[in-house]
Design a protein around this motif. Structure first.
Motif, PDB file in Angstrom:
ATOM      1  N   ILE A  84       7.692  16.915   3.520  1.00 32.61           N
ATOM      2  CA  ILE A  84       7.670  16.077   4.725  1.00 32.61           C
ATOM      3  C   ILE A  84       9.129  15.830   5.094  1.00 32.61           C
ATOM      4  N   THR A  85       9.492  16.152   6.327  1.00 36.04           N
ATOM      5  CA  THR A  85      10.909  16.090   6.679  1.00 36.04           C
ATOM      6  C   THR A  85      11.327  14.803   7.377  1.00 36.04           C
ATOM      7  N   GLU A  86      10.443  14.246   8.215  1.00 37.79           N
ATOM      8  CA  GLU A  86      10.785  12.986   8.870  1.00 37.79           C
ATOM      9  C   GLU A  86       9.517  12.196   9.162  1.00 37.79           C
ATOM     10  N   VAL A  87       9.674  10.900   9.214  1.00 43.75           N
ATOM     11  CA  VAL A  87       8.513  10.007   9.352  1.00 43.75           C
ATOM     12  C   VAL A  87       8.777   8.925  10.392  1.00 43.75           C
TER      13      VAL A  87
ATOM     14  N   VAL B 113       9.955   9.886   0.378  1.00 38.27           N
ATOM     15  CA  VAL B 113       9.113   9.693   1.555  1.00 38.27           C
ATOM     16  C   VAL B 113       8.684   8.232   1.654  1.00 38.27           C
ATOM     17  N   CYS B 114       8.284   7.658   0.534  1.00 36.47           N
ATOM     18  CA  CYS B 114       7.900   6.237   0.541  1.00 36.47           C
ATOM     19  C   CYS B 114       9.060   5.373   1.061  1.00 36.47           C
TER      20      CYS B 114
ATOM     21  N   VAL C 126       0.817  -1.215   0.000  1.00 39.78           N
ATOM     22  CA  VAL C 126       0.000   0.000   0.000  1.00 39.78           C
ATOM     23  C   VAL C 126       0.848   1.261   0.000  1.00 39.78           C
ATOM     24  N   THR C 127       2.096   1.160   0.446  1.00 42.51           N
ATOM     25  CA  THR C 127       2.923   2.367   0.506  1.00 42.51           C
ATOM     26  C   THR C 127       3.120   2.969  -0.884  1.00 42.51           C
ATOM     27  N   GLY C 128       3.563   2.140  -1.827  1.00 42.91           N
ATOM     28  CA  GLY C 128       3.772   2.660  -3.171  1.00 42.91           C
ATOM     29  C   GLY C 128       2.486   2.787  -3.962  1.00 42.91           C
ATOM     30  N   ASP C 129       1.540   1.918  -3.670  1.00 39.41           N
ATOM     31  CA  ASP C 129       0.306   1.889  -4.461  1.00 39.41           C
ATOM     32  C   ASP C 129      -0.654   3.003  -4.053  1.00 39.41           C
ATOM     33  N   LEU C 130      -0.827   3.199  -2.761  1.00 42.20           N
ATOM     34  CA  LEU C 130      -1.866   4.104  -2.277  1.00 42.20           C
ATOM     35  C   LEU C 130      -1.291   5.321  -1.549  1.00 42.20           C
ATOM     36  N   LEU C 131      -0.389   5.059  -0.587  1.00 37.29           N
ATOM     37  CA  LEU C 131       0.155   6.197   0.162  1.00 37.29           C
ATOM     38  C   LEU C 131       0.929   7.141  -0.746  1.00 37.29           C
ATOM     39  N   ALA C 132       1.514   6.599  -1.812  1.00 37.86           N
ATOM     40  CA  ALA C 132       2.236   7.477  -2.731  1.00 37.86           C
ATOM     41  C   ALA C 132       1.304   8.585  -3.236  1.00 37.86           C
TER      42      ALA C 132
END
Lengths: 386, 386, 386, 386
Positions: free
Chosen positions: C213-216, C365-366, C194-200
């Motif tokens: 976005i600087t840090e996660v 970010v991903c 989902v990170t690359g597919d949706l959160l991207a």
């Protein structure tokens, strides 16, 4: 409770659903409206069935009980008579109470018909006693806010008013009519079906917000033609209207549209209204009673939309009395507010609206609606509201 | 595009808003309905103004253009005439097209009045040519799903049908009437106001879902009485209805309620309908066209509620043609679907509903509504739908 | 179609779901954006399976087809290569295309990982070819309106940004991984779940609206640990993230919160975002893609509320191209708009955002999110957006 | 009121917002829960300010007042001590009350920190006195219904739990900290900011519905770093968290996500939660507290959707006590229900949940959240709930 308050000794007649909402109203006002000079006291409650009225008195902290409403009215220690009986007793009790010099509060509709209603208006007028009718929805904060917005003139010229009150609890041919449990289904007791029970609310709000209704064109329907009567045990013709629709004209030139039914599957108590004006519109829904929707055409074109106002701020009507922003109140609060406003009216001498006189105008529309449906023609209402 | 498809050569008359929606429908069908045997070809478009029609042909990939609709009808290379003109030309063009042996597709309402409509039904009947009317909303997936649910019998006996179509674009006394831009405001061209323009949609859907409307009681209003006519430059009386409300009875015993206006501030195109049955209810709203709300009384009592169906699954009507669950389609897709269904009807020989005959029944109701409003009385519709 | 337009000959690689959305975008632009100087032409489509690619070419009106993407890139009659393949081929194809001097359009995410992404940015930079990545949601009118509102400064200082993308289609242990049908479940092909597919998508929109976005700090979960792989027929470990949650800090001092999953029963494609600023807030929901909700604190206190903007007016972004107020468009229109904007960018010389360079920041970010989840610690992103 | 009831003499300490909600709870229970054996009596109320406490006693019908809580605890005529003070006094009072053999009811959060909380659990355990913590939201009918649905197993395996509590009342750098009015902004008095004030509610509900939270990863932010302290009149550092976000793992394998802030413009008290299970999902929103939304995947595919349950039927939790279907209740009713359940627990001997022991588990999560945010790392909670 404070000793320096004036006591208003209430005699409650009827201890069904409405008896409970009123009793709760009286009990809660002192906690939330401490500034009022009057303090209601539940002095007596009356119902024909002793077992039931005794339990009610015990539960709600009523000081005494009666089983004959005439006895209650005859008592010296009662200042105000509050009528929560089925509709067919409203007129008789109210007239007797007024003649006994009591203040009179009556559940809606004022009466079964215009003739009864007239006798009630005359009685309180002659006796000069304070009086009010429990069209409680006026006093839900979102509805009061609607009134405030309309009164501000923000809507401009009004084009449309529409309201409905949809329920589904009688979709069952086995449901009886009459008796204590189903008197709303018995035309002799109720006077009418949804017209007096539900549309009366819609009409009261409508004329409060949008002025007088001048003429109506209606249709009614009784989907289940015969139901067992609880008094006789026999299948009898159903005389009430299960559904009623009417369109109308208001004195201000706007068109009105009203619908009520107890056959709208999925709706428990869907009372909604909407007003469309030249510059703005308003809509409300009893199922989300803490919200008012508002469309303001003056907002910048690209961000213009229907705004959902959560009517829970301290500067919203009645809300400074309750909790903090975002925390909603419920249906019963409308009765608390009406008690408070009635007590306040005793201080100011201004009638607590709707009084009998005002509720009589609503009764005129109900009567015209029923007549229009019967005659399949338009009927003038002779309403005396501009 | 496939060579082994049969070409259906379309002659489009009119290139306004509806010309665009239809052209888009024809252009998109081959990409989404590859299984169809027929392939539409935009062969010609017609409009009196050469500049405009040329630009339209260029933009939409139409092979040629005409400035006289009689020329278009006379051409051998046109199989089907699609009428997107203002209402006053529907009958004349449709009759001529049918007489020339062309298939005929017409924008709604079928005609300005019942007489014109009759001539059209007779013409296509006599010519035996395929025909359809673009009551496009039937073919939004959520509306088609409503039909499917109704047809399944899940609703049981129907008690109520209500629909409205609310807009606010004419709340402006300076808006003109007539001409190309404002022909919908000119009664001579449009035939009526909201009744033919908006309520016709509601009536079409209603009778499709709930059967024939047998009698109506209506009221209409024209809020702005005079507007400048673009043809004359003079202030002239406005003949259309700005608003129309009617209640009615359906053949199945249910009550109907319809309202339409162009004076409902805050509503752009609020077409909603709701059906209340014994066992279930349905409602829909054009502003959220991918959703259908459904109340099923058979659900367990404590979790029963109105369900919001996002009609975007592969097993929802038409949706296997589009994207994946959750991804909505738009207004224009209703026209793509109607093109596809019309092409399919040429394969099967079944009429693409609503055909002229069916739309004529809708016209009967519109006519009865206008007459009822004028005469302030109930009118029978003589609709021949059960 | 117009002869005086410059043709942009497209070579489409991949003919799955995204191949269809892009083909539709190219086909529709000429009808709705007639003012553009460039006109896309579907010159060739490529897929390894001849049967499938042939059918696709036939359905979508593509002039020719290839079964080897290198052949397509080698052709002289292709101006732009559009990559709709599974993620593992993005980098190789894009680099080859750029080296061949073609414009490059790539589906999101840019690549499986940062290293691949870097090679792509370098390639298009070195070749100096126009390029863009299909983060299509930026171009839904309601989302573009959000950008416009943010850019106007109406929100004031931003405190919070939150987004989620919830689906439920993989809640089934029997669903396979890999192959044509389930490559999104195969970490070697997809790079992530989902990170690359949706959160991207969520990250792209977020940094467009709210800056870098600087840090996660992230957590991921794979609920079903093993699934049958379609290439091997064997039960194999699942390498993708079924769900991913992260919170983060933006360069502007606001806090961010993101969640995505394919295990949220009841949600098909619930992409929502919300921005809370000092003076106003905005929220949006893909399931109601034509609406934007807006809270403006400057509105009078008693009528203040969340406003539901139906983004369908002529003055809303892109909407003058479509129908009339109140009539919504769909998911696919975002692709039509991106085609139009890409064509426009060829006229102006300004990159069509997000270009590879910008999408590379999203990729950072991903990558940080996946690394943070693995190391159970905060990760800096090194994003170069202020 | 009934004489054959056992009196439970309450000593209320604190007469702010919570003092009012509790007093109302005690006053209303006899009217709505007549079947209970115990009847609460407002015996005494305590606050340091005599003027204020006197007025409170007068308004709420409290029989007496104190200005020193130790005096109140020392009284023989008090059965139960109810602590509505700011957080820093919870532990000291509760321990003293327990040692004096009083029942103890405490507002949430249990204490400022785990150490204080531990002393309270130990004290009531040692004394063997009934105790409870006012995490009132459990007792809104819609939330109780959610518990009932979860307990039925209808959701299947749980994948996700998410909750937020968003407010906007501190977006103003001029707001002070400390004193009576702003003690929630003073870390020494409150213990924490949104974590203890708002997230504690979310965590309590979450672990009640979904079991123990085992580890957390959090971030907090203080947007305004210095505020004038009302006790000193000086600008002092703000020690509370204005916003807090954390993700977590539950013992059952599901992922959790929590967010709270007082800087979400447009949200007054937006407490929402959602649970996604294998077979069904649930969500709730405090702004519409009478509704529960429910998605049941077992419904037929074409009519499946999120169902909006208006939790106002007689068979819904607590609702047989109130009005009729469709008529909502409010925020305050959750306190009435907790009083009723506490009284009932005295009859049955079962603890009224959450008791101190259970609330201590919630405190563990709060403590872990604050620590996680400080250390920028995951923290185990050591929660002892399965």
């Amino acid at each position: 409770m404070s000793d320096n308050k004036k006591k208003l000794r209430i005699g409650l007649i009827g201890c069904g659903f409405m008896g409970r909402t009123h009793a709760n109203g009286y009990n809660r006002v002192p906690n939330f409206f401490p500034e009022l000079q009057y303090q209601p006291v539940l002095q007596a409650v009356c119902s024909r069935r002793e077992e039931k009225v005794k339990a009610f008195a015990n539960q709600w902290g009523v000081a005494s009980y009666e089983t004959d409403w005439r006895q209650l009215i005859a008592r010296d220690d009662i200042d105000a008579v509050d009528i929560c009986t089925p509709n067919h007793l409203h007129a008789e009790i109210a007239v007797a109470a007024a003649e006994a010099g009591k203040m009179v509060l009556t559940e809606k509709p004022l009466a079964r018909n215009l003739e009864e209603a007239k006798s009630m208006v005359d009685a309180v007028s002659k006796a000069g006693v304070p009086n009010t009718v429990w069209y409680n929805y006026r006093r839900l904060p979102a509805v009061t806010l609607a009134k405030k917005i309309v009164a501000s003139g923000k809507l401009g010229k009004i084009f449309h008013y529409r309201a409905n009150f949809l329920q589904d609890w009688t979709i069952n041919a086995d449901l009886p009519q009459g008796g204590d449990a189903a008197w709303r289904m018995d035309v002799d007791v109720a006077g009418s079906g949804v017209t007096g029970d539900l549309l009366a609310h819609c009409i009261d709000t409508a004329m409060w917000l949008n002025g007088g209704i001048t003429e109506v064109s209606a249709v009614t329907e009784t989907f289940v033609k015969q139901r067992v009567h609880l008094d006789t045990g026999k299948l009898q013709e159903v005389g009430i209207d299960d559904a009623c629709i009417f369109h109308c004209r208001f004195a201000n030139g706007s068109l009105g549209l009203f619908e009520s039914t107890r056959y709208a599957r999925g709706h428990k108590a869907l009372y909604t209204f909407e007003i469309n004006g030249e510059h703005a519109s308003i809509r409300w829904d009893l199922h989300d009673l803490n919200r008012l929707e508002y469309f303001d055409n003056a907002v910048d074109s690209d961000v213009k939309g229907w705004s959902s106002i959560h009517v829970t701020n301290g500067d919203h009507p009645y809300m400074e009395k309750w909790w903090v922003p975002g925390l909603g109140i419920g249906y019963e609060h409308s009765f608390v507010h009406q008690v408070a406003d009635f007590l306040k009216s005793l201080e100011t001498g201004e009638p607590c609206q709707p009084d009998f006189k005002n509720a009589y105008e609503t009764q005129k529309v109900c009567e015209a609606v029923i007549e229009s449906a019967k005659s399949r023609s338009w009927k003038g209402t002779e309403v005396e509201i501009g």
